[in-house]
Design a protein around this motif. Sequence first.
Motif, PDB file in Angstrom:
ATOM      1  N   ARG A 141       0.826  -1.206   0.000  1.00  0.00           N
ATOM      2  CA  ARG A 141       0.000   0.000   0.000  1.00  0.00           C
ATOM      3  C   ARG A 141       0.863   1.260   0.000  1.00  0.00           C
ATOM      4  O   ARG A 141       0.486   2.280  -0.609  1.00  0.00           O
ATOM      5  CB  ARG A 141      -0.938  -0.019   1.208  1.00  0.00           C
ATOM      6  N   ALA A 142       2.006   1.196   0.651  1.00  0.00           N
ATOM      7  CA  ALA A 142       2.930   2.334   0.603  1.00  0.00           C
ATOM      8  C   ALA A 142       3.389   2.586  -0.826  1.00  0.00           C
ATOM      9  O   ALA A 142       3.443   3.739  -1.288  1.00  0.00           O
ATOM     10  CB  ALA A 142       4.127   2.055   1.514  1.00  0.00           C
ATOM     11  N   ILE A 143       3.708   1.522  -1.527  1.00  0.00           N
ATOM     12  CA  ILE A 143       4.129   1.658  -2.934  1.00  0.00           C
ATOM     13  C   ILE A 143       2.998   2.248  -3.762  1.00  0.00           C
ATOM     14  O   ILE A 143       3.216   3.113  -4.619  1.00  0.00           O
ATOM     15  CB  ILE A 143       4.581   0.290  -3.481  1.00  0.00           C
ATOM     16  N   ALA A 144       1.754   1.808  -3.491  1.00  0.00           N
ATOM     17  CA  ALA A 144       0.607   2.343  -4.234  1.00  0.00           C
ATOM     18  C   ALA A 144       0.474   3.847  -4.020  1.00  0.00           C
ATOM     19  O   ALA A 144       0.173   4.597  -4.965  1.00  0.00           O
ATOM     20  CB  ALA A 144      -0.669   1.631  -3.802  1.00  0.00           C
ATOM     21  N   HIS A 145       0.704   4.322  -2.792  1.00  0.00           N
ATOM     22  CA  HIS A 145       0.610   5.760  -2.519  1.00  0.00           C
ATOM     23  C   HIS A 145       1.767   6.546  -3.137  1.00  0.00           C
ATOM     24  O   HIS A 145       1.682   7.770  -3.273  1.00  0.00           O
ATOM     25  CB  HIS A 145       0.592   5.999  -1.009  1.00  0.00           C
TER      26      HIS A 145
ATOM     27  N   SER B 196     -16.694  -6.753  -7.448  1.00  0.00           N
ATOM     28  CA  SER B 196     -16.129  -7.270  -6.198  1.00  0.00           C
ATOM     29  C   SER B 196     -14.694  -7.745  -6.396  1.00  0.00           C
ATOM     30  O   SER B 196     -13.832  -7.535  -5.528  1.00  0.00           O
ATOM     31  CB  SER B 196     -16.992  -8.422  -5.670  1.00  0.00           C
ATOM     32  N   LEU B 197     -14.423  -8.369  -7.537  1.00  0.00           N
ATOM     33  CA  LEU B 197     -13.068  -8.844  -7.821  1.00  0.00           C
ATOM     34  C   LEU B 197     -12.095  -7.678  -7.962  1.00  0.00           C
ATOM     35  O   LEU B 197     -10.970  -7.715  -7.445  1.00  0.00           O
ATOM     36  CB  LEU B 197     -13.074  -9.689  -9.095  1.00  0.00           C
ATOM     37  N   GLN B 198     -12.522  -6.628  -8.673  1.00  0.00           N
ATOM     38  CA  GLN B 198     -11.661  -5.459  -8.811  1.00  0.00           C
ATOM     39  C   GLN B 198     -11.361  -4.831  -7.452  1.00  0.00           C
ATOM     40  O   GLN B 198     -10.217  -4.462  -7.153  1.00  0.00           O
ATOM     41  CB  GLN B 198     -12.335  -4.429  -9.722  1.00  0.00           C
ATOM     42  N   GLN B 199     -12.385  -4.721  -6.632  1.00  0.00           N
ATOM     43  CA  GLN B 199     -12.207  -4.108  -5.318  1.00  0.00           C
ATOM     44  C   GLN B 199     -11.283  -4.933  -4.440  1.00  0.00           C
ATOM     45  O   GLN B 199     -10.456  -4.384  -3.695  1.00  0.00           O
ATOM     46  CB  GLN B 199     -13.570  -3.915  -4.662  1.00  0.00           C
ATOM     47  N   LYS B 200     -11.376  -6.250  -4.529  1.00  0.00           N
ATOM     48  CA  LYS B 200     -10.513  -7.121  -3.724  1.00  0.00           C
ATOM     49  C   LYS B 200      -9.048  -6.937  -4.118  1.00  0.00           C
ATOM     50  O   LYS B 200      -8.165  -6.820  -3.255  1.00  0.00           O
ATOM     51  CB  LYS B 200     -10.950  -8.571  -3.913  1.00  0.00           C
ATOM     52  N   LEU B 201      -8.768  -6.894  -5.416  1.00  0.00           N
ATOM     53  CA  LEU B 201      -7.387  -6.704  -5.872  1.00  0.00           C
ATOM     54  C   LEU B 201      -6.828  -5.358  -5.413  1.00  0.00           C
ATOM     55  O   LEU B 201      -5.665  -5.255  -5.007  1.00  0.00           O
ATOM     56  CB  LEU B 201      -7.311  -6.790  -7.398  1.00  0.00           C
ATOM     57  N   THR B 202      -7.669  -4.338  -5.480  1.00  0.00           N
ATOM     58  CA  THR B 202      -7.217  -3.015  -5.069  1.00  0.00           C
ATOM     59  C   THR B 202      -7.020  -2.942  -3.561  1.00  0.00           C
ATOM     60  O   THR B 202      -6.026  -2.399  -3.076  1.00  0.00           O
ATOM     61  CB  THR B 202      -8.221  -1.950  -5.539  1.00  0.00           C
ATOM     62  N   ASP B 203      -7.958  -3.474  -2.807  1.00  0.00           N
ATOM     63  CA  ASP B 203      -7.828  -3.465  -1.343  1.00  0.00           C
ATOM     64  C   ASP B 203      -6.550  -4.178  -0.900  1.00  0.00           C
ATOM     65  O   ASP B 203      -5.869  -3.735   0.034  1.00  0.00           O
ATOM     66  CB  ASP B 203      -9.041  -4.132  -0.696  1.00  0.00           C
ATOM     67  N   ASP B 204      -6.226  -5.271  -1.589  1.00  0.00           N
ATOM     68  CA  ASP B 204      -5.022  -6.032  -1.233  1.00  0.00           C
ATOM     69  C   ASP B 204      -3.756  -5.443  -1.837  1.00  0.00           C
ATOM     70  O   ASP B 204      -2.657  -5.955  -1.579  1.00  0.00           O
ATOM     71  CB  ASP B 204      -5.171  -7.492  -1.682  1.00  0.00           C
ATOM     72  N   ALA B 205      -3.908  -4.381  -2.641  1.00  0.00           N
ATOM     73  CA  ALA B 205      -2.747  -3.731  -3.286  1.00  0.00           C
ATOM     74  C   ALA B 205      -1.820  -4.778  -3.888  1.00  0.00           C
ATOM     75  O   ALA B 205      -0.600  -4.718  -3.715  1.00  0.00           O
ATOM     76  CB  ALA B 205      -1.997  -2.856  -2.278  1.00  0.00           C
ATOM     77  N   VAL B 206      -2.412  -5.725  -4.610  1.00  0.00           N
ATOM     78  CA  VAL B 206      -1.627  -6.829  -5.172  1.00  0.00           C
ATOM     79  C   VAL B 206      -0.511  -6.301  -6.044  1.00  0.00           C
ATOM     80  O   VAL B 206       0.646  -6.720  -5.939  1.00  0.00           O
ATOM     81  CB  VAL B 206      -2.536  -7.779  -5.989  1.00  0.00           C
ATOM     82  N   ASN B 207      -0.861  -5.376  -6.918  1.00  0.00           N
ATOM     83  CA  ASN B 207       0.103  -4.712  -7.798  1.00  0.00           C
ATOM     84  C   ASN B 207      -0.123  -3.218  -7.741  1.00  0.00           C
ATOM     85  O   ASN B 207      -1.150  -2.752  -7.226  1.00  0.00           O
ATOM     86  CB  ASN B 207      -0.053  -5.204  -9.236  1.00  0.00           C
ATOM     87  N   GLY B 208       0.794  -2.469  -8.305  1.00  0.00           N
ATOM     88  CA  GLY B 208       0.538  -1.060  -8.532  1.00  0.00           C
ATOM     89  C   GLY B 208      -0.161  -0.940  -9.877  1.00  0.00           C
ATOM     90  O   GLY B 208       0.405  -1.288 -10.915  1.00  0.00           O
ATOM     91  N   PHE B 209      -1.403  -0.500  -9.887  1.00  0.00           N
ATOM     92  CA  PHE B 209      -2.180  -0.425 -11.126  1.00  0.00           C
ATOM     93  C   PHE B 209      -1.968   0.957 -11.737  1.00  0.00           C
ATOM     94  O   PHE B 209      -2.299   1.978 -11.121  1.00  0.00           O
ATOM     95  CB  PHE B 209      -3.647  -0.721 -10.838  1.00  0.00           C
ATOM     96  N   LEU B 210      -1.417   1.005 -12.939  1.00  0.00           N
ATOM     97  CA  LEU B 210      -0.879   2.240 -13.504  1.00  0.00           C
ATOM     98  C   LEU B 210      -1.798   2.868 -14.545  1.00  0.00           C
ATOM     99  O   LEU B 210      -2.450   3.870 -14.279  1.00  0.00           O
ATOM    100  CB  LEU B 210       0.498   1.966 -14.106  1.00  0.00           C
ATOM    101  N   PHE B 211      -1.845   2.291 -15.736  1.00  0.00           N
ATOM    102  CA  PHE B 211      -2.622   2.903 -16.816  1.00  0.00           C
ATOM    103  C   PHE B 211      -2.997   1.854 -17.854  1.00  0.00           C
ATOM    104  O   PHE B 211      -2.404   0.779 -17.934  1.00  0.00           O
ATOM    105  CB  PHE B 211      -1.834   4.035 -17.493  1.00  0.00           C
ATOM    106  N   LEU B 212      -4.005   2.200 -18.645  1.00  0.00           N
ATOM    107  CA  LEU B 212      -4.394   1.373 -19.785  1.00  0.00           C
ATOM    108  C   LEU B 212      -3.537   1.788 -20.964  1.00  0.00           C
ATOM    109  O   LEU B 212      -3.498   2.966 -21.340  1.00  0.00           O
ATOM    110  CB  LEU B 212      -5.869   1.561 -20.115  1.00  0.00           C
ATOM    111  N   LEU B 213      -2.837   0.823 -21.543  1.00  0.00           N
ATOM    112  CA  LEU B 213      -1.949   1.111 -22.657  1.00  0.00           C
ATOM    113  C   LEU B 213      -2.764   1.570 -23.867  1.00  0.00           C
ATOM    114  O   LEU B 213      -3.682   0.871 -24.304  1.00  0.00           O
ATOM    115  CB  LEU B 213      -1.148  -0.138 -23.011  1.00  0.00           C
ATOM    116  N   PRO B 214      -2.475   2.742 -24.430  1.00  0.00           N
ATOM    117  CA  PRO B 214      -3.218   3.187 -25.604  1.00  0.00           C
ATOM    118  C   PRO B 214      -2.755   2.454 -26.863  1.00  0.00           C
ATOM    119  O   PRO B 214      -1.648   1.929 -26.918  1.00  0.00           O
ATOM    120  CB  PRO B 214      -2.873   4.669 -25.682  1.00  0.00           C
TER     121      PRO B 214
END
Length: 496
Positions: free
Chosen positions: A286-290, A448-466
């Motif tokens: 979560r620190a990395i996410a912030h 619910s699946l998206q929220q679970k991944l975000t709550d667990d800060a599994v990865n740093g979610f960055l951007f959608l590749l254009p």
Amino acid sequence: MTVWRMTRRCAALILGVALLCGGPAFAQRTDLAIGVRLEPPHLDPTAAAAAVIGEITYANLFEGLTRIDREGRVIPGLAESWEVSDDGKVYTFRLRQGVFFHDGSTFDARDAVFTLERAIAPDSINPQKALLEPIEAVEAVDAHTLSVRLKRPTAQLPFILGLPALVIVGHETAETNRAMPNGTGPFRFSRWHMGDRVDLVRNDRYWGEKPALSRVTFRVIGDPSAAYAALMAGNIDAYTNFPAPEHLPQFEADPRFKVVVGRTEGKTVLAQNNARKPLDDIRVRRAIAHAIDRKLLIDGALYGYGDPIGSHFAPQNAGYVDLTGRYPYDPEAARALLREAGAEGLRLKLALPPPSYARRSGEIIAERLRDVGIQVDIVPMEWAQWLTDVFRDKNYDLSIVSHVEPNDLDIYARDDYYFNYDSPEYKALYAELAAEQDEEKRLVLLKSLQQKLTDDAVNGFLFLLPKLGVWDARLQGFWENAPIPANDLTGVRWER
């Protein structure tokens, strides 16, 4: 009158007649040279996860039972139709007749059975093997009828069977597809000039509508500056995933080119090894996410193109929930979480594969992590090394990569995936989604699946590749968006 003068006068007359008739004085082109960022490790999309294999082969050399079109819809492929039993556990596919592989052998239900049984076998290396786990049995009812029996209802089966990794291969030639691909598609393999290009030619025995192009060359040009130069010089005609967004304004100002900015399914993430200390501590993740500044990433690495994401899901899809505000850029919050976790003075390695989006994003993220007290050692890797060290052996701390397969939330439910994320709650939610037939209930589960991944800060979610497309303005038919990683050339043609 001299011969030379007569020739000039005849040529002028011919040109004048052509112009009066409204037609050109030259034949319409049927060749195409298209740039790709990476050289494929081989040309069998059923045997590796590298997206570039599908970018070259999908719908061109190989075809599946179903097909994903430019809008992301499931349409018939080698199966002209299918039916589902009332309990949702048996799919019956009616296969096309009169279809031949490029070597002249006939396509029938035996090839479909072979392909699927090979993909689900214990020793299978198919990158989408996990999605086929619900299959219980595959049977050739007759030469042109295939039955797929499932352990439980799986509403997404037709979509799954349309992915690049599930194309149909001939049972006689499957083992040689890496170097000599033998499919049923509208183009045939001609030659692979290692390190330079892959050549295809039109398949005149194709069962469907023949493509307008007679010859296609995929040129490997990974360096952004070289890609720009190749287009400007006319050495290539198109680059549908152009790697240098800083040059787009120059192409937009040049009438010789068409520039199309679309979307991919490429969820770009700061991948984290959830099983490696101290990344196994949610406070560190979560620190990395912030510490991630998405706006700076998009402006700095993509020159303003791209959309921020807060979980592993593309914004254009139904069921998307905007979670980008869950971890706002907040260096002080990041430092506090690191202190709480006893992880001050942390040093991590950041493995970066070749694409420019990864290398550029890596530099920016490393600087932001250093600002909160995490020292980062950047390790540039070629794709072969990344696939071995990171993807296969999971020997890494952090990495940056774009996951371009659609609807791929299943990867977080896999036991052996390189994130090393292990959540029984997430696995149970995904199992519900896989079996659910009701669309409204599926949308609830997706959120619910998206929220679970975000709550667990599994990865740093960055951007959608254009999807940054640049091609000769006379070309028509390229996909504007990329619902799957593919360069489907069946509808591409030169306009006069």
